[in-house]
Design a protein around this motif. Sequence first.
Motif, PDB file in Angstrom:
ATOM      1  N   VAL A  54       0.812  -1.214   0.000  1.00  0.00           N
ATOM      2  CA  VAL A  54       0.000   0.000   0.000  1.00  0.00           C
ATOM      3  C   VAL A  54       0.849   1.270   0.000  1.00  0.00           C
ATOM      4  CG1 VAL A  54      -1.980  -1.132   1.113  1.00  0.00           C
ATOM      5  CG2 VAL A  54      -0.366   0.179   2.496  1.00  0.00           C
ATOM      6  N   VAL A  55       2.123   1.143   0.335  1.00  0.00           N
ATOM      7  CA  VAL A  55       2.997   2.314   0.361  1.00  0.00           C
ATOM      8  C   VAL A  55       3.033   2.988  -1.006  1.00  0.00           C
ATOM      9  CG1 VAL A  55       5.382   3.103   0.671  1.00  0.00           C
ATOM     10  CG2 VAL A  55       4.418   1.416   2.248  1.00  0.00           C
ATOM     11  N   ASP A  56       3.049   2.195  -2.059  1.00  0.00           N
ATOM     12  CA  ASP A  56       3.142   2.729  -3.415  1.00  0.00           C
ATOM     13  C   ASP A  56       1.783   2.990  -4.062  1.00  0.00           C
ATOM     14  OD1 ASP A  56       5.941   2.621  -3.328  1.00  0.00           O
ATOM     15  OD2 ASP A  56       5.922   0.500  -3.874  1.00  0.00           O
ATOM     16  N   MET A  57       0.699   2.756  -3.349  1.00  0.00           N
ATOM     17  CA  MET A  57      -0.643   2.953  -3.908  1.00  0.00           C
ATOM     18  C   MET A  57      -1.115   4.387  -3.681  1.00  0.00           C
ATOM     19  SD  MET A  57      -2.778  -0.370  -2.671  1.00  0.00           S
ATOM     20  CE  MET A  57      -2.294  -2.033  -3.034  1.00  0.00           C
ATOM     21  N   GLU A  58      -1.974   4.844  -4.581  1.00  0.00           N
ATOM     22  CA  GLU A  58      -2.664   6.125  -4.399  1.00  0.00           C
ATOM     23  C   GLU A  58      -3.823   5.901  -3.428  1.00  0.00           C
ATOM     24  OE1 GLU A  58      -1.801   9.094  -5.752  1.00  0.00           O
ATOM     25  OE2 GLU A  58      -0.035   8.120  -6.618  1.00  0.00           O
ATOM     26  N   GLY A  59      -4.389   6.984  -2.932  1.00  0.00           N
ATOM     27  CA  GLY A  59      -5.477   6.900  -1.957  1.00  0.00           C
ATOM     28  C   GLY A  59      -6.656   6.065  -2.409  1.00  0.00           C
ATOM     29  N   GLU A  60      -7.094   6.261  -3.644  1.00  0.00           N
ATOM     30  CA  GLU A  60      -8.239   5.497  -4.151  1.00  0.00           C
ATOM     31  C   GLU A  60      -7.895   4.016  -4.292  1.00  0.00           C
ATOM     32  OE1 GLU A  60     -11.522   6.312  -4.694  1.00  0.00           O
ATOM     33  OE2 GLU A  60     -10.943   8.135  -3.628  1.00  0.00           O
ATOM     34  N   GLU A  61      -6.639   3.714  -4.614  1.00  0.00           N
ATOM     35  CA  GLU A  61      -6.226   2.310  -4.730  1.00  0.00           C
ATOM     36  C   GLU A  61      -6.238   1.644  -3.354  1.00  0.00           C
ATOM     37  OE1 GLU A  61      -3.062   2.083  -8.344  1.00  0.00           O
ATOM     38  OE2 GLU A  61      -2.469   3.340  -6.638  1.00  0.00           O
ATOM     39  N   VAL A  62      -5.776   2.371  -2.345  1.00  0.00           N
ATOM     40  CA  VAL A  62      -5.808   1.833  -0.973  1.00  0.00           C
ATOM     41  C   VAL A  62      -7.248   1.594  -0.550  1.00  0.00           C
ATOM     42  CG1 VAL A  62      -5.254   2.292   1.447  1.00  0.00           C
ATOM     43  CG2 VAL A  62      -3.624   2.935  -0.331  1.00  0.00           C
ATOM     44  N   LYS A  63      -8.108   2.537  -0.870  1.00  0.00           N
ATOM     45  CA  LYS A  63      -9.531   2.393  -0.537  1.00  0.00           C
ATOM     46  C   LYS A  63     -10.120   1.155  -1.210  1.00  0.00           C
ATOM     47  CE  LYS A  63     -13.916   4.872  -0.810  1.00  0.00           C
ATOM     48  NZ  LYS A  63     -14.571   6.123  -1.238  1.00  0.00           N
ATOM     49  N   ALA A  64      -9.844   0.981  -2.497  1.00  0.00           N
ATOM     50  CA  ALA A  64     -10.360  -0.180  -3.230  1.00  0.00           C
ATOM     51  C   ALA A  64      -9.805  -1.479  -2.644  1.00  0.00           C
ATOM     52  CB  ALA A  64     -10.000  -0.075  -4.715  1.00  0.00           C
ATOM     53  N   PHE A  65      -8.525  -1.465  -2.277  1.00  0.00           N
ATOM     54  CA  PHE A  65      -7.887  -2.629  -1.667  1.00  0.00           C
ATOM     55  C   PHE A  65      -8.592  -3.001  -0.359  1.00  0.00           C
ATOM     56  CE2 PHE A  65      -4.569  -4.090   1.376  1.00  0.00           C
ATOM     57  CZ  PHE A  65      -4.265  -5.309   0.787  1.00  0.00           C
ATOM     58  N   LEU A  66      -8.834  -2.010   0.482  1.00  0.00           N
ATOM     59  CA  LEU A  66      -9.483  -2.272   1.769  1.00  0.00           C
ATOM     60  C   LEU A  66     -10.931  -2.715   1.586  1.00  0.00           C
ATOM     61  CD1 LEU A  66      -8.026   0.673   3.866  1.00  0.00           C
ATOM     62  CD2 LEU A  66      -7.444  -1.755   4.036  1.00  0.00           C
ATOM     63  N   ILE A  67     -11.624  -2.143   0.609  1.00  0.00           N
ATOM     64  CA  ILE A  67     -12.999  -2.582   0.333  1.00  0.00           C
ATOM     65  C   ILE A  67     -12.996  -4.034  -0.122  1.00  0.00           C
ATOM     66  CG2 ILE A  67     -14.951  -2.271  -1.245  1.00  0.00           C
ATOM     67  CD1 ILE A  67     -14.391   0.784  -1.031  1.00  0.00           C
ATOM     68  N   ALA A  68     -12.046  -4.383  -1.002  1.00  0.00           N
ATOM     69  CA  ALA A  68     -11.951  -5.775  -1.469  1.00  0.00           C
ATOM     70  C   ALA A  68     -11.661  -6.707  -0.297  1.00  0.00           C
ATOM     71  CB  ALA A  68     -10.862  -5.901  -2.539  1.00  0.00           C
ATOM     72  N   LEU A  69     -10.759  -6.306   0.596  1.00  0.00           N
ATOM     73  CA  LEU A  69     -10.468  -7.133   1.780  1.00  0.00           C
ATOM     74  C   LEU A  69     -11.705  -7.289   2.656  1.00  0.00           C
ATOM     75  CD1 LEU A  69      -6.976  -5.967   3.093  1.00  0.00           C
ATOM     76  CD2 LEU A  69      -7.554  -8.161   2.070  1.00  0.00           C
ATOM     77  N   SER A  70     -12.461  -6.210   2.801  1.00  0.00           N
ATOM     78  CA  SER A  70     -13.626  -6.253   3.685  1.00  0.00           C
ATOM     79  C   SER A  70     -14.712  -7.190   3.165  1.00  0.00           C
ATOM     80  CB  SER A  70     -14.206  -4.846   3.868  1.00  0.00           C
ATOM     81  OG  SER A  70     -14.875  -4.422   2.698  1.00  0.00           O
ATOM     82  N   ARG A  71     -14.649  -7.517   1.874  1.00  0.00           N
ATOM     83  CA  ARG A  71     -15.673  -8.387   1.283  1.00  0.00           C
ATOM     84  C   ARG A  71     -15.289  -9.861   1.315  1.00  0.00           C
ATOM     85  NH1 ARG A  71     -16.936  -4.190  -3.608  1.00  0.00           N
ATOM     86  NH2 ARG A  71     -18.255  -2.822  -2.371  1.00  0.00           N
ATOM     87  N   LEU A  72     -14.103 -10.172   1.807  1.00  0.00           N
ATOM     88  CA  LEU A  72     -13.698 -11.573   1.912  1.00  0.00           C
ATOM     89  C   LEU A  72     -14.557 -12.274   2.965  1.00  0.00           C
ATOM     90  CD1 LEU A  72      -9.809 -11.231   1.793  1.00  0.00           C
ATOM     91  CD2 LEU A  72     -11.317 -12.079  -0.020  1.00  0.00           C
TER      92      LEU A  72
END
Length: 89
Positions: A54-72
């Motif tokens: 996530v260090v190299d991700m933009e804010g929206e990418e981090v948000k999408a990543f966390l949303i995807a994790l939350s749906r597991l």
Amino acid sequence: MDKSLEEKKVEKKIGQLQNQQKILLNRKRQEERRARTHRLIERGAILEGVFPAVVDMEGEEVKAFLIALSRLPGVQKMAENPPETGDEK
């Protein structure tokens, strides 16, 4: 008609108390902002520690990543009853 000396003293005291109230409210807001900033920095550091990508991700990418994790499967339940520490072995 001039105000009496007593009325002037009372008005001055009211003004002083109002200023003290403003100072205290500003101090409280500043402390709340400081606590929020500390919390956000601390949690961001934890996120980067657990997921270095996530260090190299933009804010929206981090948000999408966390949303995807939350749906597991099972994540919502775990979020409601988090483990005591993240040091599971």
